[in-house]
Design a protein around this motif. Structure first.
Motif, PDB file in Angstrom:
ATOM      1  N   HIS A 222      36.252  36.491  26.742  1.00 18.80           N
ATOM      2  CA  HIS A 222      35.592  35.178  26.781  1.00 18.80           C
ATOM      3  C   HIS A 222      35.763  34.456  25.450  1.00 18.80           C
ATOM      4  O   HIS A 222      36.000  33.236  25.427  1.00 18.80           O
ATOM      5  CB  HIS A 222      34.108  35.340  27.101  1.00 18.80           C
ATOM      6  N   MET A 223      35.648  35.186  24.347  1.00 13.06           N
ATOM      7  CA  MET A 223      35.838  34.563  23.037  1.00 13.06           C
ATOM      8  C   MET A 223      37.260  34.013  22.902  1.00 13.06           C
ATOM      9  O   MET A 223      37.463  32.888  22.416  1.00 13.06           O
ATOM     10  CB  MET A 223      35.558  35.579  21.922  1.00 13.06           C
ATOM     11  N   ASN A 224      38.249  34.791  23.322  1.00 12.95           N
ATOM     12  CA  ASN A 224      39.636  34.333  23.250  1.00 12.95           C
ATOM     13  C   ASN A 224      39.862  33.105  24.131  1.00 12.95           C
ATOM     14  O   ASN A 224      40.585  32.176  23.753  1.00 12.95           O
ATOM     15  CB  ASN A 224      40.584  35.457  23.677  1.00 12.95           C
ATOM     16  N   ASN A 225      39.246  33.122  25.309  1.00 14.10           N
ATOM     17  CA  ASN A 225      39.350  31.955  26.193  1.00 14.10           C
ATOM     18  C   ASN A 225      38.715  30.727  25.551  1.00 14.10           C
ATOM     19  O   ASN A 225      39.195  29.603  25.719  1.00 14.10           O
ATOM     20  CB  ASN A 225      38.686  32.246  27.537  1.00 14.10           C
ATOM     21  N   GLY A 226      37.625  30.948  24.830  1.00 16.37           N
ATOM     22  CA  GLY A 226      36.976  29.846  24.115  1.00 16.37           C
ATOM     23  C   GLY A 226      37.874  29.279  23.035  1.00 16.37           C
ATOM     24  O   GLY A 226      37.989  28.057  22.874  1.00 16.37           O
ATOM     25  N   ASP A 227      38.529  30.181  22.299  1.00 12.95           N
ATOM     26  CA  ASP A 227      39.459  29.726  21.262  1.00 12.95           C
ATOM     27  C   ASP A 227      40.594  28.893  21.863  1.00 12.95           C
ATOM     28  O   ASP A 227      40.994  27.866  21.305  1.00 12.95           O
ATOM     29  CB  ASP A 227      40.044  30.933  20.520  1.00 12.95           C
ATOM     30  N   LEU A 228      41.096  29.359  23.000  1.00  7.71           N
ATOM     31  CA  LEU A 228      42.180  28.636  23.663  1.00  7.71           C
ATOM     32  C   LEU A 228      41.709  27.263  24.131  1.00  7.71           C
ATOM     33  O   LEU A 228      42.449  26.272  24.026  1.00  7.71           O
ATOM     34  CB  LEU A 228      42.692  29.448  24.856  1.00  7.71           C
ATOM     35  N   ALA A 229      40.476  27.213  24.617  1.00  9.37           N
ATOM     36  CA  ALA A 229      39.924  25.926  25.055  1.00  9.37           C
ATOM     37  C   ALA A 229      39.819  24.957  23.891  1.00  9.37           C
ATOM     38  O   ALA A 229      40.071  23.746  24.040  1.00  9.37           O
ATOM     39  CB  ALA A 229      38.557  26.144  25.701  1.00  9.37           C
ATOM     40  N   ILE A 230      39.470  25.464  22.721  1.00  8.52           N
ATOM     41  CA  ILE A 230      39.403  24.607  21.537  1.00  8.52           C
ATOM     42  C   ILE A 230      40.784  24.073  21.187  1.00  8.52           C
ATOM     43  O   ILE A 230      40.957  22.892  20.854  1.00  8.52           O
ATOM     44  CB  ILE A 230      38.800  25.376  20.348  1.00  8.52           C
ATOM     45  N   GLU A 231      41.800  24.937  21.274  1.00  8.79           N
ATOM     46  CA  GLU A 231      43.173  24.495  21.018  1.00  8.79           C
ATOM     47  C   GLU A 231      43.553  23.351  21.952  1.00  8.79           C
ATOM     48  O   GLU A 231      44.310  22.445  21.574  1.00  8.79           O
ATOM     49  CB  GLU A 231      44.145  25.657  21.205  1.00  8.79           C
TER      50      GLU A 231
ATOM     51  N   ASN B 136      41.449  21.242  23.113  1.00  9.23           N
ATOM     52  CA  ASN B 136      40.444  20.188  22.910  1.00  9.23           C
ATOM     53  C   ASN B 136      39.473  20.076  24.088  1.00  9.23           C
ATOM     54  O   ASN B 136      39.029  18.993  24.441  1.00  9.23           O
ATOM     55  CB  ASN B 136      41.128  18.837  22.663  1.00  9.23           C
ATOM     56  N   ASN B 137      39.151  21.210  24.676  1.00  6.70           N
ATOM     57  CA  ASN B 137      38.192  21.244  25.784  1.00  6.70           C
ATOM     58  C   ASN B 137      36.929  21.930  25.283  1.00  6.70           C
ATOM     59  O   ASN B 137      36.716  23.121  25.473  1.00  6.70           O
ATOM     60  CB  ASN B 137      38.784  21.999  26.975  1.00  6.70           C
TER      61      ASN B 137
ATOM     62  N   MET C  45      32.497  26.083  24.926  1.00  5.60           N
ATOM     63  CA  MET C  45      31.097  26.481  24.824  1.00  5.60           C
ATOM     64  C   MET C  45      30.686  27.370  25.990  1.00  5.60           C
ATOM     65  O   MET C  45      29.883  28.292  25.834  1.00  5.60           O
ATOM     66  CB  MET C  45      30.205  25.237  24.763  1.00  5.60           C
ATOM     67  N   GLN C  46      31.240  27.127  27.164  1.00  9.26           N
ATOM     68  CA  GLN C  46      30.944  27.984  28.320  1.00  9.26           C
ATOM     69  C   GLN C  46      31.437  29.408  28.071  1.00  9.26           C
ATOM     70  O   GLN C  46      30.730  30.382  28.345  1.00  9.26           O
ATOM     71  CB  GLN C  46      31.601  27.405  29.576  1.00  9.26           C
ATOM     72  N   GLU C  47      32.654  29.514  27.547  1.00  6.93           N
ATOM     73  CA  GLU C  47      33.230  30.835  27.289  1.00  6.93           C
ATOM     74  C   GLU C  47      32.491  31.557  26.165  1.00  6.93           C
ATOM     75  O   GLU C  47      32.181  32.745  26.269  1.00  6.93           O
ATOM     76  CB  GLU C  47      34.717  30.696  26.947  1.00  6.93           C
ATOM     77  N   TYR C  48      32.186  30.850  25.095  1.00  4.46           N
ATOM     78  CA  TYR C  48      31.436  31.470  24.002  1.00  4.46           C
ATOM     79  C   TYR C  48      30.041  31.880  24.473  1.00  4.46           C
ATOM     80  O   TYR C  48      29.518  32.936  24.094  1.00  4.46           O
ATOM     81  CB  TYR C  48      31.312  30.501  22.822  1.00  4.46           C
ATOM     82  N   GLY C  49      29.443  31.036  25.303  1.00  4.41           N
ATOM     83  CA  GLY C  49      28.115  31.351  25.830  1.00  4.41           C
ATOM     84  C   GLY C  49      28.138  32.603  26.691  1.00  4.41           C
ATOM     85  O   GLY C  49      27.219  33.436  26.632  1.00  4.41           O
ATOM     86  N   ALA C  50      29.203  32.763  27.492  1.00  2.00           N
ATOM     87  CA  ALA C  50      29.339  33.956  28.328  1.00  2.00           C
ATOM     88  C   ALA C  50      29.467  35.201  27.468  1.00  2.00           C
ATOM     89  O   ALA C  50      28.892  36.258  27.772  1.00  2.00           O
ATOM     90  CB  ALA C  50      30.546  33.813  29.249  1.00  2.00           C
ATOM     91  N   ALA C  51      30.212  35.097  26.372  1.00  3.06           N
ATOM     92  CA  ALA C  51      30.375  36.238  25.464  1.00  3.06           C
ATOM     93  C   ALA C  51      29.047  36.609  24.815  1.00  3.06           C
ATOM     94  O   ALA C  51      28.661  37.786  24.756  1.00  3.06           O
ATOM     95  CB  ALA C  51      31.412  35.911  24.397  1.00  3.06           C
ATOM     96  N   MET C  52      28.324  35.602  24.325  1.00  2.00           N
ATOM     97  CA  MET C  52      27.035  35.875  23.667  1.00  2.00           C
ATOM     98  C   MET C  52      26.011  36.442  24.635  1.00  2.00           C
ATOM     99  O   MET C  52      25.144  37.227  24.244  1.00  2.00           O
ATOM    100  CB  MET C  52      26.507  34.595  23.010  1.00  2.00           C
ATOM    101  N   LYS C  53      26.106  36.041  25.887  1.00  2.00           N
ATOM    102  CA  LYS C  53      25.181  36.572  26.885  1.00  2.00           C
ATOM    103  C   LYS C  53      25.387  38.068  27.061  1.00  2.00           C
ATOM    104  O   LYS C  53      24.441  38.826  27.279  1.00  2.00           O
ATOM    105  CB  LYS C  53      25.375  35.845  28.217  1.00  2.00           C
ATOM    106  N   MET C  54      26.631  38.509  26.940  1.00  2.00           N
ATOM    107  CA  MET C  54      26.940  39.929  27.076  1.00  2.00           C
ATOM    108  C   MET C  54      26.519  40.721  25.837  1.00  2.00           C
ATOM    109  O   MET C  54      26.071  41.863  25.939  1.00  2.00           O
ATOM    110  CB  MET C  54      28.433  40.113  27.333  1.00  2.00           C
TER     111      MET C  54
END
Length: 328
Positions: free
Chosen positions: A238-247, A249-250, A255-264
């Motif tokens: 999820h963190m990697n997916n979040g990084d890719l989303a930032i690349e 510009n999404n 934030m959805q991906e980072y939030g999923a990671a933090m929830k875990m």
């Protein structure tokens, strides 16, 4: 008479070792599964043993090719040679037949193979230590030797067939847990490994091998540790997916991906930190500052990290906002 029998046994075992056991091979009395996910095409091999670092000798896989588990008096060459045969277009059974055809130690070998089409094959030599056995099913093969009970293959097969809703790595883990539940290795437990690769090769091995590549080399309860590692792996996906989303510009997806990671893993400071930095870059500096102050309180070095990010282009806020993020 007793001394004669003892000497005979020692001589016999020495001959067995000389013929079948070499430093580049090893012993891996264990249980394993090779499998393919029919929905995704992913290919996996999973193993647990009472042997140090079992993943270095038993489990082999290549994207778009297949997976091999080689165990008992392990012949490591079966891993690389087996994959090469599959790559040539041989089926799992054809590859296995070739591997065994010129092996003088085949009766102490145990092997499982799955190819990229889901064909499976396995073999248990007649001199593998009881309880030893194997089973094959649709897209999977299980094999075990030196087990406490004779229930292991059936337990693994039932588990794999019952957990089709799970991702392949988790499905393999459940099969290994089922084996342990009915006794597992008669000697106990020490190490485990799960390896998952893509079903199709793309010419980019850095993306194909390995989707999941986890090993527990020495642990009192390796499958419990493996479960923890696999969960951690999923969180960092999820963190990697979040990084890719930032690349891309999404920020919403990030934030959805980072939030999923933090929830875990809500206590993981790394996950909290990059979520806060993403918030700051997205304009929510106040919320980011609150998160960062809590992180700094637990580990002050993260404040030093924040100071370094603007130079690298990873934190794109104005000086006033940066000061808010850094305040003590």
């Amino acid at each position: 008479m007793k001394n004669y029998l003892l000497i005979s046994f020692v001589l016999f075992f020495s001959q067995v070792n000389a013929q079948f056991f070499r430093k580049d091979n090893g012993l891996a009395h264990t249980f394993s599964i090779v499998a393919r996910d029919e929905k995704t095409g992913e290919i996996a091999v999973g193993v647990q043993s009472h042997w140090f670092s079992v993943g270095t000798s038993v489990s082999w896989a290549e994207a778009g090719v297949g997976a091999v588990a080689t165990q008992s008096f392990t012949n490591k060459s079966f891993g690389i040679r087996g994959l090469a045969l599959l790559k040539e277009g041989k089926t799992a059974q054809q590859a296995l037949d070739i591997l065994l055809s010129d092996d003088p130690g085949k009766e102490v070998r145990q092997v499982g193979i799955v190819d990229a089409k889901g064909n499976v094959a396995n073999f248990t030599g007649k001199n593998c230590v009881d309880f030893a056995g194997d089973l094959k099913g649709k897209n999977y093969a299980v094999q075990s030797n030196m087990m406490l009970t004779n229930e292991v293959p059936v337990a693994m097969a039932k588990s794999f067939e019952a957990n089709t809703r799970l991702p392949l790595a988790e499905r393999v883990l459940e099969a290994l847990k089922a084996a342990q539940k009915v006794g597992g290795d008669i000697r106990g437990k020490q190490s485990a490994a799960i390896l998952v690769v893509k079903g199709e090769a793309t010419g980019k091995p850095w993306d194909e091998n390995h989707l999941v590549d986890l090993r527990v080399d020495d642990h009192a309860d390796p499958l419990v540790e493996m479960e923890r590692l696999l969960k951690t792996h999923r969180a960092y996906e999820h963190m990697n997916n979040g990084d890719l989303a930032i690349e891309n510009n999404n920020m919403t997806l990030a934030m959805q991906e980072y939030g999923a990671a933090m929830k875990m893993f809500p206590k993981n400071l790394e996950m909290q930190y990059w979520t806060a930095i993403t918030l700051a870059n997205g304009g929510n500096v106040q919320k980011a500052s609150v998160m960062l102050q809590a992180i700094y309180a637990k580990e002050p070095n993260w404040r030093k990290m924040t100071k370094r990010l603007p130079k690298a282009g990873l934190l794109t806020v104005k000086e006033k906002e940066l000061n808010l993020l850094l305040k003590k």
